[in-house]
Design a protein around this motif. Sequence first.
Motif, mmCIF file in Angstrom:
data_model
loop_
_atom_site.group_PDB
_atom_site.id
_atom_site.type_symbol
_atom_site.label_atom_id
_atom_site.label_comp_id
_atom_site.label_asym_id
_atom_site.label_seq_id
_atom_site.Cartn_x
_atom_site.Cartn_y
_atom_site.Cartn_z
ATOM 1 N N ILE A 93 7.210 -0.514 -18.281
ATOM 2 C CA ILE A 93 5.870 -0.565 -17.704
ATOM 3 C C ILE A 93 5.173 -1.868 -18.083
ATOM 4 C CG2 ILE A 93 3.566 0.476 -17.838
ATOM 5 C CD1 ILE A 93 5.033 3.205 -18.095
ATOM 6 N N VAL A 94 5.312 -2.286 -19.347
ATOM 7 C CA VAL A 94 4.741 -3.567 -19.788
ATOM 8 C C VAL A 94 5.355 -4.718 -18.994
ATOM 9 C CG1 VAL A 94 4.593 -5.193 -21.732
ATOM 10 C CG2 VAL A 94 4.128 -2.761 -22.101
ATOM 11 N N GLU A 95 6.672 -4.639 -18.761
ATOM 12 C CA GLU A 95 7.355 -5.665 -17.960
ATOM 13 C C GLU A 95 6.654 -5.885 -16.626
ATOM 14 O OE1 GLU A 95 11.759 -6.126 -17.373
ATOM 15 O OE2 GLU A 95 11.772 -4.252 -18.514
ATOM 16 N N TRP A 96 6.474 -4.809 -15.882
ATOM 17 C CA TRP A 96 6.008 -4.962 -14.500
ATOM 18 C C TRP A 96 4.523 -5.256 -14.406
ATOM 19 C CZ3 TRP A 96 9.736 -6.719 -12.299
ATOM 20 C CH2 TRP A 96 11.018 -6.212 -12.438
ATOM 21 N N PHE A 97 3.751 -4.831 -15.399
ATOM 22 C CA PHE A 97 2.355 -5.274 -15.399
ATOM 23 C C PHE A 97 2.266 -6.740 -15.807
ATOM 24 C CE2 PHE A 97 1.188 -0.811 -15.009
ATOM 25 C CZ PHE A 97 0.058 -0.900 -14.211
ATOM 26 N N GLY A 98 3.180 -7.184 -16.657
ATOM 27 C CA GLY A 98 3.252 -8.605 -16.970
ATOM 28 C C GLY A 98 3.624 -9.420 -15.738
ATOM 29 N N SER A 102 0.834 -1.203 0.000
ATOM 30 C CA SER A 102 0.000 0.000 0.000
ATOM 31 C C SER A 102 0.869 1.255 0.000
ATOM 32 C CB SER A 102 -0.923 0.005 1.221
ATOM 33 O OG SER A 102 -1.776 -1.126 1.222
ATOM 34 N N GLY A 103 1.965 1.201 0.761
ATOM 35 C CA GLY A 103 2.874 2.338 0.817
ATOM 36 C C GLY A 103 3.506 2.636 -0.532
ATOM 37 N N ILE A 104 3.861 1.592 -1.278
ATOM 38 C CA ILE A 104 4.471 1.783 -2.595
ATOM 39 C C ILE A 104 3.475 2.401 -3.565
ATOM 40 C CG2 ILE A 104 5.284 0.497 -4.624
ATOM 41 C CD1 ILE A 104 6.886 -1.260 -2.746
ATOM 42 N N ILE A 105 2.220 1.961 -3.489
ATOM 43 C CA ILE A 105 1.187 2.568 -4.334
ATOM 44 C C ILE A 105 1.030 4.051 -3.999
ATOM 45 C CG2 ILE A 105 -1.291 2.608 -4.846
ATOM 46 C CD1 ILE A 105 -1.296 -0.423 -4.527
ATOM 47 N N LEU A 106 0.994 4.360 -2.717
ATOM 48 C CA LEU A 106 0.841 5.756 -2.301
ATOM 49 C C LEU A 106 2.059 6.588 -2.699
ATOM 50 C CD1 LEU A 106 -0.777 5.310 1.242
ATOM 51 C CD2 LEU A 106 -1.882 6.070 -0.875
ATOM 52 N N MET A 107 3.252 5.987 -2.607
ATOM 53 C CA MET A 107 4.464 6.683 -3.043
ATOM 54 C C MET A 107 4.377 7.036 -4.523
ATOM 55 S SD MET A 107 7.399 4.468 -1.056
ATOM 56 C CE MET A 107 8.711 5.087 -2.103
ATOM 57 N N GLY A 108 3.918 6.074 -5.319
ATOM 58 C CA GLY A 108 3.790 6.311 -6.745
ATOM 59 C C GLY A 108 2.795 7.409 -7.061
ATOM 60 N N LEU A 109 1.633 7.342 -6.424
ATOM 61 C CA LEU A 109 0.613 8.354 -6.658
ATOM 62 C C LEU A 109 1.063 9.720 -6.136
ATOM 63 C CD1 LEU A 109 -2.607 6.320 -5.761
ATOM 64 C CD2 LEU A 109 -1.630 6.777 -8.031
ATOM 65 N N HIS A 160 4.178 10.739 -5.995
ATOM 66 C CA HIS A 160 5.150 11.244 -6.972
ATOM 67 C C HIS A 160 4.425 11.822 -8.180
ATOM 68 C CE1 HIS A 160 7.877 10.996 -10.442
ATOM 69 N NE2 HIS A 160 8.840 11.232 -9.572
ATOM 70 N N LEU A 161 3.373 11.156 -8.606
ATOM 71 C CA LEU A 161 2.607 11.611 -9.760
ATOM 72 C C LEU A 161 2.042 13.010 -9.532
ATOM 73 C CD1 LEU A 161 1.574 10.603 -12.535
ATOM 74 C CD2 LEU A 161 -0.482 9.802 -11.363
ATOM 75 N N VAL A 162 1.538 13.242 -8.326
ATOM 76 C CA VAL A 162 0.959 14.547 -7.998
ATOM 77 C C VAL A 162 2.049 15.601 -7.809
ATOM 78 C CG1 VAL A 162 -0.354 15.830 -6.269
ATOM 79 C CG2 VAL A 162 -1.110 13.541 -6.970
ATOM 80 N N LEU A 196 4.381 2.854 -13.377
ATOM 81 C CA LEU A 196 3.555 3.680 -14.265
ATOM 82 C C LEU A 196 3.509 5.116 -13.773
ATOM 83 C CD1 LEU A 196 1.571 3.965 -16.629
ATOM 84 C CD2 LEU A 196 -0.257 3.245 -15.068
ATOM 85 N N SER A 197 3.363 5.305 -12.471
ATOM 86 C CA SER A 197 3.260 6.651 -11.901
ATOM 87 C C SER A 197 4.587 7.403 -11.955
ATOM 88 C CB SER A 197 2.788 6.570 -10.443
ATOM 89 O OG SER A 197 1.525 5.946 -10.351
#
Length: 253
Positions: free
Chosen positions: A197-202, A13-20, A22-24, A220-221
């Motif tokens: 990005i394709v790599e990591w979604f794969g 969850s922390g990594i997702i929040l870090m990505g988002l 960074h995006l903002v 992606l973010s």
Amino acid sequence: MHCYEDLVNCLSSGIILMGLGHLVHHRKTQTSYGRHMVLSPPARTVPARLAWFLQEIPALLAPLLLMLTSHKPSITGKHLLLGTFCTHYFQRTFVYSLLTRGRPFPLGVMVAAGFFCTLNGFLQGHYLLHCAHFDDEWSADYRLFLLGLVLFYVGMAINIHSDYILRNLRKPGEVSYKIPTGGLFEYVSGANYLGEIVEWFGFAVATWSLPALSFAVFSLSFIGPRAYYHHRFYQKKFKDYPKLRKALIPFIF
């Protein structure tokens, strides 16, 4: 080692929040390295090859160390997936870092990237070795598993080929930027980023796990916007930049 499920969920969850986050935070400017680097005179930098090596190697070492210290029975699926993850970081650590001709890295950016790679390497390794459940019939979901692996290695091939094109745009000693051509650069400005990005979604599809998905979302973010800023850089710098070329997704964006 015991599976620390709460820690895995928290880190994911922390990594997702870090990505988002960074995006903002970087919606108007990009992280200061490469062509987007802006430094004050006292800023410390590290040679690009050394910086890439030092920041990428923790993501390779962390899962390997966990594998060596794991006392659970070896399960083919787990080690195949973990090996897939390590393949990317072996290439980035021992091939890409030695061949890159990039500009020196700000020390702070390198340290932050190294910290993230350590965290992510531990998360992916710990989850696959100690938390993921693969019984003797783990290959029953082989369609999803194989689809994920195909996406991963197609993305990796795009990433490596695109890096090769970028690396050979300039002769040794040249510093001017040129328009990349060939491969997916005919369709997008950030072909190397699209490949990763394709790599990591794969990888997320193959593992079907929250930790892998969190890393895909972070990638992606983090590098998706960078592709956009590269695209804008090329458009401003070159009046003859291909009008139909997109930033990251062919024919769309």
